[in-house]
Design an enzyme around this catalytic site. Structure first.
Site, PDB file in Angstrom:
ATOM      1  CB  CYS A  80      -0.813   2.439   3.902  1.00 30.40           C
ATOM      2  SG  CYS A  80      -2.399   1.857   3.314  1.00 30.40           S
ATOM      3  CG  ASP A  81       2.980   1.212   4.494  1.00 35.15           C
ATOM      4  OD1 ASP A  81       2.488   1.661   5.542  1.00 35.15           O
ATOM      5  OD2 ASP A  81       2.804   0.051   4.105  1.00 35.15           O
ATOM      6  CB  CYS A  93      -0.928   0.005   1.214  1.00 38.00           C
ATOM      7  SG  CYS A  93      -2.050   1.429   1.252  1.00 38.00           S
TER       8      CYS A  93
END
Length: 341
Positions: free
Chosen positions: A167-168, A164
């Site tokens: 997300c990261d 992701c």
């Protein structure tokens, strides 16, 4: 370091006692343990609907708490200006659910029957006993990112390898470093473009000699000077110093030539698998297996059966959007149950 959501001893106490020997009925049942499930539980519990939540025990190979338990640092969930681990965030949600009276059961639902009312369900501990019945169900079992299981992947998962980018991607270990994305569709192109905000350059590894992505996405990639596309290329191994990823072994499938690509981040964009096995064939799904919901709601093709979170969201897949859809599902379920009186 990822923390256990609840001590194992505490969560195993009473499992034998919960094996059903007599018919048990719930007003509303939530299946899942991520942000969607716990947000739904919090709303329903506060509305005095006495929800029961089956959080599972390593369901789909993931600990209770869902995919977030594999994320070491979360910076984009509102209300937490200081980063916290995914497991800590889910522990707090679980505590909040319990605080308001949610009945949390650490068992995995293995079968659901939506053919008649009340609905029936069985867990892995009572498959041969009378089913549990329930007036409404919220399915919030999520989806799992597809992984390649490369040599070295387990060592560097969340230490340079992720599924992701949104997300990261902003994590400090990726800042101003070369990164790689694997995939040939729109998601891969979108993630690569997103990562150029943080990485020094981004490689896209495409197994074939062409993209599957839409023409407009391909044009955007072509115009971005910080993206390098490597066609006919596959990843063979993730390597590093034992702590962080720093090299990806790759191969040109046409020439057979192998070489090391220096990257500090590897992001998979090869799709997700929604955890819909227990309702397969009983509710409408899209072509990729996600439960179909009426736009702007959690309503499915089966009245009284609601879907929330990544199990019905193939596009955004964020903790905060999952939580929002859990709220929607709780409100929809409350209206449904109230109307049944």
């Amino acid at each position: 370091m990822i923390r256990h959501i609840t001590p194992l001893r505490t969560r195993l106490v009473g499992l034998g006692a919960r094996v059903q020997s007599k018919m048990v009925h719930h007003k509303v049942t939530i299946i899942g343990s991520g942000p969607a499930a716990h947000t739904a539980a919090i709303y329903l519990a506060r509305a005095e609907m006495k929800p029961t939540l089956y959080e599972g025990m390593m369901a789909n190979g993931i600990a209770a708490g869902g995919q977030l338990t594999t994320t070491t640092e979360i910076e984009n969930f509102p209300g937490f200006p200081d980063a916290l681990s995914g497991s800590e965030l889910m522990e707090r949600m679980r505590q909040q659910s319990a605080k308001f009276g949610t009945n949390i059961i650490t068992e995995t639902v293995s079968k659901v029957d939506l053919s008649s009312k009340p609905f029936k369900l069985w867990t892995e501990f009572n498959e041969n006993s009378d089913p549990v019945t329930t007036d409404a169900i919220i399915l919030a079992t999520g989806a799992s990112a597809k992984r390649m299981h490369l040599p070295g992947e387990e060592t560097y998962w969340q230490r340079g390898i992720s599924a992701c980018a949104v997300c990261d991607g902003a994590v400090p270990i990726f800042r101003n470093k070369p990164l790689a994305v694997i995939g040939g569709g729109d998601s891969a192109c979108e993630e690569a473009e997103f990562l150029t905000k943080y990485g020094s350059k981004v490689y896209i590894l495409v197994r074939k000699d062409h993209f599957r992505a839409s023409v407009i996405m391909q044009r955007r990639i072509e115009k971005n000077p910080n993206i390098i596309v490597l066609f006919n290329t596959v990843a063979l191994e993730a390597k590093g110093d034992g702590k962080l990823l720093n090299v990806l072994r790759i191969k040109n499938v046409k020439t057979g030539v192998e070489n090391d690509l220096e990257v500090n981040g590897l992001f998979y964009a090869i799709g997700h698998s929604p955890a819909t096995g227990i309702v397969k064939g009983q509710v409408d799904e899209d072509e990729t297996g996600y439960v179909q919901t009426v736009p702007g709601s959690s309503l499915t093709s089966v009245p009284g059966f609601f879907a929330a979170g990544d199990v019905q969201d193939s596009r955004y897949r964020q903790a905060v959007t999952s939580a929002g859809s859990g709220c929607i599902a709780a409100l929809d379920a409350e209206r449904y149950l109230t109307a049944q009186k």
